[in-house]
Design a protein around this motif. Structure first.
Motif, mmCIF file in Angstrom:
data_model
loop_
_atom_site.group_PDB
_atom_site.id
_atom_site.type_symbol
_atom_site.label_atom_id
_atom_site.label_comp_id
_atom_site.label_asym_id
_atom_site.label_seq_id
_atom_site.Cartn_x
_atom_site.Cartn_y
_atom_site.Cartn_z
ATOM 1 N N THR A 244 -3.715 1.747 -9.397
ATOM 2 C CA THR A 244 -5.060 2.059 -9.871
ATOM 3 C C THR A 244 -5.980 2.290 -8.672
ATOM 4 O O THR A 244 -5.703 1.842 -7.562
ATOM 5 C CB THR A 244 -5.651 0.903 -10.715
ATOM 6 O OG1 THR A 244 -5.711 -0.268 -9.904
ATOM 7 C CG2 THR A 244 -4.832 0.642 -11.964
ATOM 8 N N GLY A 245 -7.066 2.982 -8.935
ATOM 9 C CA GLY A 245 -8.099 3.189 -7.914
ATOM 10 C C GLY A 245 -7.561 3.758 -6.620
ATOM 11 O O GLY A 245 -6.749 4.679 -6.619
ATOM 12 N N LYS A 246 -7.991 3.167 -5.507
ATOM 13 C CA LYS A 246 -7.565 3.681 -4.207
ATOM 14 C C LYS A 246 -6.108 3.350 -3.911
ATOM 15 O O LYS A 246 -5.542 3.843 -2.938
ATOM 16 C CB LYS A 246 -8.470 3.160 -3.093
ATOM 17 C CG LYS A 246 -8.389 1.674 -2.855
ATOM 18 C CD LYS A 246 -9.318 1.272 -1.730
ATOM 19 C CE LYS A 246 -9.195 -0.235 -1.484
ATOM 20 N NZ LYS A 246 -10.008 -0.644 -0.359
ATOM 21 N N HIS A 247 -5.464 2.552 -4.754
ATOM 22 C CA HIS A 247 -4.058 2.193 -4.579
ATOM 23 C C HIS A 247 -3.131 3.036 -5.457
ATOM 24 O O HIS A 247 -1.931 2.777 -5.525
ATOM 25 C CB HIS A 247 -3.835 0.711 -4.887
ATOM 26 C CG HIS A 247 -4.668 -0.177 -4.024
ATOM 27 N ND1 HIS A 247 -4.401 -0.381 -2.690
ATOM 28 C CD2 HIS A 247 -5.784 -0.892 -4.297
ATOM 29 C CE1 HIS A 247 -5.315 -1.185 -2.180
ATOM 30 N NE2 HIS A 247 -6.161 -1.511 -3.135
ATOM 31 N N PHE A 248 -3.681 4.043 -6.118
ATOM 32 C CA PHE A 248 -2.867 4.907 -6.977
ATOM 33 C C PHE A 248 -2.048 5.858 -6.121
ATOM 34 O O PHE A 248 -2.541 6.466 -5.171
ATOM 35 C CB PHE A 248 -3.771 5.714 -7.926
ATOM 36 C CG PHE A 248 -3.002 6.638 -8.818
ATOM 37 C CD1 PHE A 248 -2.400 6.162 -9.962
ATOM 38 C CD2 PHE A 248 -2.876 7.980 -8.503
ATOM 39 C CE1 PHE A 248 -1.676 7.011 -10.790
ATOM 40 C CE2 PHE A 248 -2.163 8.837 -9.318
ATOM 41 C CZ PHE A 248 -1.564 8.351 -10.466
#
Length: 93
Positions: free
Chosen positions: A63-67
């Protein structure tokens, strides 16, 4: 949701992937935040590839910047068939 329902849902995604490939898809993207789904897809990849040569299997994970997008074909190629299949055992724990 009980633990059994959760495991059935994780592995049920594989049925949807197989259905899409049977319907003529050549590339499938599975979006998940669950590592079990990624491990299951790696574990069954060689079975899917045997029935659907040339297919491309991708996972959109996180999710988010870790996608990130992961190409399951590449992961399985690096692991080799024996190690990829063996990963399924870890989803049973």
């Amino acid at each position: 949701m009980s633990a059994n329902d959760h495991q059935e849902t994780d592995s049920g995604i594989c049925l949807h992937v197989d259905d899409a490939l049977n319907e003529g898809a050549t590339s499938v993207l599975v979006r998940t935040v669950d590592t079990d789904v990624v491990v299951i897809l790696v574990g069954i990849f060689h079975d899917l590839a045997q029935h659907h040569p040339g297919m491309q299997l991708w996972v959109g994970f996180g999710t988010g910047k870790h996608f990130r997008y992961y190409r399951i074909n590449s992961i399985c190629q690096e692991l080799g068939e024996e190690k990829a299949r063996a990963l399924l055992l870890f989803t049973l724990l």
